[in-house]
Write a protein that holds these residues in place. Structure first.
Motif, short mmCIF file in Angstrom:
data_model
loop_
_atom_site.label_atom_id
_atom_site.label_comp_id
_atom_site.label_asym_id
_atom_site.label_seq_id
_atom_site.Cartn_x
_atom_site.Cartn_y
_atom_site.Cartn_z
N GLU A 63 9.05 -4.64 14.28
CA GLU A 63 7.78 -5.02 14.26
C GLU A 63 6.90 -4.86 15.63
O GLU A 63 5.94 -4.33 15.45
CB GLU A 63 7.41 -6.44 13.88
CG GLU A 63 7.76 -6.62 12.03
CD GLU A 63 6.95 -5.87 11.38
OE1 GLU A 63 5.82 -5.84 11.47
OE2 GLU A 63 7.73 -5.31 10.42
N ILE A 64 7.52 -5.22 16.66
CA ILE A 64 7.07 -5.01 17.78
C ILE A 64 6.77 -3.68 18.37
O ILE A 64 5.86 -3.19 18.90
CB ILE A 64 7.85 -5.62 18.91
CG1 ILE A 64 7.61 -7.21 18.83
CG2 ILE A 64 7.35 -5.43 20.48
CD1 ILE A 64 8.70 -8.23 19.87
N GLY A 124 7.89 1.58 6.80
CA GLY A 124 6.72 0.89 7.35
C GLY A 124 5.66 1.59 6.43
O GLY A 124 4.44 1.07 6.70
N SER A 125 5.53 2.71 6.01
CA SER A 125 4.56 3.30 5.41
C SER A 125 4.00 2.35 4.39
O SER A 125 4.81 1.63 3.45
CB SER A 125 4.88 4.53 4.82
OG SER A 125 5.02 5.58 5.84
N LYS A 133 0.68 -3.37 -3.74
CA LYS A 133 0.69 -2.97 -2.42
C LYS A 133 2.23 -2.99 -2.27
O LYS A 133 3.06 -3.74 -2.49
CB LYS A 133 0.02 -3.83 -1.55
CG LYS A 133 -1.21 -3.68 -1.51
CD LYS A 133 -1.95 -4.87 -0.72
CE LYS A 133 -3.62 -4.85 -0.77
NZ LYS A 133 -4.35 -5.70 0.11
N TRP A 134 2.67 -1.78 -1.44
CA TRP A 134 4.14 -1.52 -1.44
C TRP A 134 4.38 -1.14 0.22
O TRP A 134 3.37 -0.36 0.98
CB TRP A 134 4.41 -0.51 -2.17
CG TRP A 134 4.45 -0.59 -3.47
CD1 TRP A 134 3.39 -0.56 -4.59
CD2 TRP A 134 5.63 -1.26 -4.58
NE1 TRP A 134 3.70 -0.90 -5.65
CE2 TRP A 134 4.98 -1.45 -5.82
CE3 TRP A 134 6.92 -1.63 -4.16
CZ2 TRP A 134 5.69 -2.08 -6.90
CZ3 TRP A 134 7.31 -2.69 -5.31
CH2 TRP A 134 7.03 -2.40 -6.54
N GLU A 135 5.39 -1.33 0.75
CA GLU A 135 5.82 -1.09 2.00
C GLU A 135 7.12 -0.32 2.00
O GLU A 135 8.27 -0.74 1.36
CB GLU A 135 6.00 -1.97 2.99
CG GLU A 135 6.22 -1.62 4.43
CD GLU A 135 6.13 -2.68 5.44
OE1 GLU A 135 6.87 -2.57 6.30
OE2 GLU A 135 5.56 -3.58 5.13
N SER A 136 7.34 0.89 2.67
CA SER A 136 8.64 1.77 2.29
C SER A 136 9.44 1.32 3.24
O SER A 136 9.36 0.49 4.50
CB SER A 136 8.31 3.05 2.78
OG SER A 136 9.68 3.98 3.07
N ASN A 140 12.03 9.09 5.05
CA ASN A 140 11.93 10.15 4.16
C ASN A 140 12.01 9.72 2.72
O ASN A 140 12.52 10.15 1.91
CB ASN A 140 13.04 11.18 4.62
CG ASN A 140 12.94 11.66 5.98
OD1 ASN A 140 11.89 11.81 6.46
ND2 ASN A 140 14.23 11.64 6.49
N ASN A 141 11.00 8.79 2.44
CA ASN A 141 11.03 8.06 0.91
C ASN A 141 9.95 9.17 0.26
O ASN A 141 9.02 8.95 0.50
CB ASN A 141 10.47 6.72 1.08
CG ASN A 141 10.48 6.00 -0.23
OD1 ASN A 141 10.81 6.55 -1.15
ND2 ASN A 141 10.14 4.87 -0.03
#
Length: 159
Positions: A63-64, A124-125, A133-136, A140-141
């Protein structure tokens, strides 16, 4: 106490930091010898499962790192703007503000990957798909969010 601690370490079901504190406490109380303490510390460090010990720390580091990249981009853009204003003022010109950049949506609509750039979604995409809402969670998803369920750890639904 030595045997109990050794059995826990052999099970690999402990957080390394907590185990090292416990070993130190037992040593200070006189429940284990110096040799036993050294053996248990070495064994605990060798057998530690990173998922139990460092996962929260690793997530914080990731995250940082993301925030650092955003901050670096912001500082670079601001530096360029300041330099442009400085050059304009020094040459006697009038400072005219740049138009506001278009607002980019934090969770743009998911687009299936068609094999040509831009690259597939990275860790993080963020996307919106089927009203969620989604986060990868993987690099290379190319997979559709929610298509394989949330247990597959490919996409994480953001609540």
């Amino acid at each position: 106490m030595y045997e109990i601690v050794k059995n826990v370490i052999d099970s690999k079901r402990y957080a390394l930091g907590d185990m090292l504190k416990k070993i130190d406490t037992l040593w200070v109380q006189g429940d284990i010898t110096d040799e036993q303490k050294n053996e248990l510390v070495t064994l605990a460090q060798t057998n530690a499962d990173p998922e139990n010990s460092n996962a929260p720390l690793q997530k914080q580091i990731e995250e940082i790192a993301k925030k650092h990249l955003v901050l670096e981009e912001t500082v670079t853009a601001l530096s360029a703007t300041v330099q442009k204003i400085k050059e304009t003022v020094e040459s006697g010109g009038t400072v005219v503000p740049d138009p506001e950049p278009p607002v980019t949506e934090e969770y743009p609509a998911w687009e299936p990957y068609n094999g040509i750039p831009p690259v597939p979604y990275q860790v993080g995409s963020k996307v919106t798909h089927n009203g969620k809402k989604w986060e990868s969670m993987v690099p290379n998803n190319v997979w559709e969010p929610g298509a394989f369920g949330v247990d597959q750890n490919i996409w994480k639904e953001v609540v």
